[in-house]
Design an enzyme around this catalytic site. Structure first.
Site, PDB file in Angstrom:
ATOM      1  N   HIS A 251       0.840  -1.201   0.000  1.00 17.70           N
ATOM      2  CA  HIS A 251       0.000   0.000   0.000  1.00 17.70           C
ATOM      3  C   HIS A 251       0.879   1.257   0.000  1.00 17.70           C
ATOM      4  O   HIS A 251       1.897   1.306   0.695  1.00 17.70           O
ATOM      5  CB  HIS A 251      -0.876   0.051   1.249  1.00 17.70           C
ATOM      6  N   ASN A 282       8.628  -3.451   3.150  1.00 17.87           N
ATOM      7  CA  ASN A 282       7.219  -3.129   3.412  1.00 17.87           C
ATOM      8  C   ASN A 282       6.905  -3.255   4.902  1.00 17.87           C
ATOM      9  O   ASN A 282       6.303  -2.367   5.504  1.00 17.87           O
ATOM     10  CB  ASN A 282       6.341  -4.070   2.579  1.00 17.87           C
TER      11      ASN A 282
END
Length: 429
Positions: A251, A282
């Protein structure tokens, strides 16, 4: 004859005051104006606000002033009582040290009031034409000093292009604004700029405020990744672009950044909001930076923010890609991530070499800005607080590194100030 004229004048004035009391709207014709273009209106609340209360807020002003305890007051205003009694005699604005937070209401007196928006410094000169019970009739004229902004965005159809979180738009890309209704009001959830040559967003922008920082009951991630319905079909990234490439579907605007409604959270799962991220980058590495920004925004559970609003731009820098990369660890799909000589994944997605955040805080008209830049690589652990601080840069430096013009909708003088300076002590770590 003179006596009759005086009686007639008094009668007309009384008629005017009666007319003022019957309407809260601006009106003209009953009260003499002392400057061309001036208007008149009635402010209620002089004797008893319970008997009627109105505020003064001309078009283009963002906050009002009003009568409180027989004085003029406004949270974002300061005032000066003038020595003149006519508006056309009030040609020079008061010195900076003359302004007060409130001034008493005096029949026949004239005043200056000032406030400001980001776009302009705003002034009102007004005089009291008469006091009748709960009503104070004023004549007023508005002046504005527009603040220069040479690099501001042109207003788009949605109007969201002028939001402070939106960087300078690139005409070669596609601007996408994902909005939704909250309590009947349409508002921006997040926006992005899509670079179709890279099949990747140039940036994703959103804000934390009193609405968006509050987590709704039962709101959470459903992990339903879908195409972005606002992108043309030929530009849409699908699951096939991310499947079996060794990278996380990372995201940009995090799921945890948008918990105020389920729809807001669901929109973060559009593929246009995803970037091919090395798994250990991430999480846990980049996740620490995201958590710090959520704390500042007041969106981290159990954290109370000191900022009234936080504007955030996140993304992967597309001007420098991760070329000829081969990872040493398998991704969540048990595949070693790789990129080609141009920095693209096996399915044609640009893979950034750096990720960034640009953050602007606002509290009571005071702004501070900070940037973060982190190299996209494998990490063995989450960064410490000191390591997060070590990645902090000024917005000017971040603009030079990424080629993006952040916070362009700020007036030039304010933009130059907040973007050139980065002080760690301005932030609550």
């Amino acid at each position: 004859m003179k006596k009759l004229s005086n009686i007639l004048g008094l009668w007309l004035l009384m008629l005017g005051m009666v007319a003022c009391e019957s309407s809260d709207a601006p009106y003209n014709g009953y009260i003499e104006t002392t400057q061309e273009g001036a208007a008149t209106l009635v402010l209620k609340g002089y004797e008893n606000p319970q008997s009627g209360f109105t505020v003064f807020e001309p078009e283009g002003f963002q906050t009002p002033f009003y009568i409180q305890d027989k004085a003029f007051y406004g949270k974002q205003y300061t005032f000066v009582k003038s020595s003149s009694t006519r508006l056309d005699e009030m040609k020079t604005r008061p010195a900076d040290d003359a302004w007060q937070t409130e001034v008493p209401v005096i029949d026949g007196a004239a005043y200056w009031a000032r406030t400001a928006t980001l776009a302009a410094d705003q002034y009102v000169k007004f005089r009291i034409c008469g006091i009748d019970g709960n009503n104070v009739t004023i004549e007023y004229a508005v002046e504005q000093d527009v603040r220069p902004n040479a690099n501001a965005n042109v207003k788009d159809e949605s109007g969201y292009s002028l939001n402070l979180e939106i960087p300078r738009l690139n005409e070669a890309n596609v601007f996408v604004a994902h909005s939704l209704k909250v309590n009947g009001t349409e508002m921006l959830n997040y926006a992005l700029e899509w670079d179709d040559t890279k099949k990747h967003s140039s940036w994703v922008a959103f804000s934390f405020d009193a609405t968006t920082r509050v987590a709704g009951d039962g709101v959470g991630r459903k992990d339903k990744f879908i195409v972005d319905p606002l992108l043309p079909e030929a530009m849409q990234v699908t699951d096939a672009h991310h499947k079996s490439d060794g990278f996380d579907r990372g995201h940009i605007c995090g799921s945890a950044d948008r918990l105020f409604t389920q729809e807001a959270n669901d929109q973060t799962f559009y593929f246009s909001n995803m970037s091919p991220m090395i798994h250990s980058f991430n999480s846990p590495y980049w996740a620490e930076f995201e958590e710090q920004v959520r704390k500042w925004g007041g969106a981290e559970r159990g954290v109370t923010t000191t900022y009234s609003k936080l504007y955030v731009v996140k993304g992967g820098a597309l001007n420098e890609l991760l070329v000829n990369y081969t990872g040493t660890k398998k991704g969540g799909d048990q595949i070693i991530p790789t990129t080609d000589e141009n920095g693209f994944t096996i399915h044609g997605l640009a893979c950034p070499k750096y990720y960034f955040m640009a953050v602007l805080s606002e509290t009571d008209g005071v702004y501070h800005a900070i940037g973060f830049l982190a190299e996209h690589k494998e990490y063995s652990k989450a960064p410490t607080a000191d390591e997060v601080k070590a990645r902090a840069v000024s917005i000017d430096d971040l603009e030079e590194k990424t080629g993006i013009d952040f916070f362009c909708n700020l007036p030039d003088d304010l933009e130059n100030t907040v973007e050139s300076d980065m002080n760690l002590d301005d932030w609550a770590w």
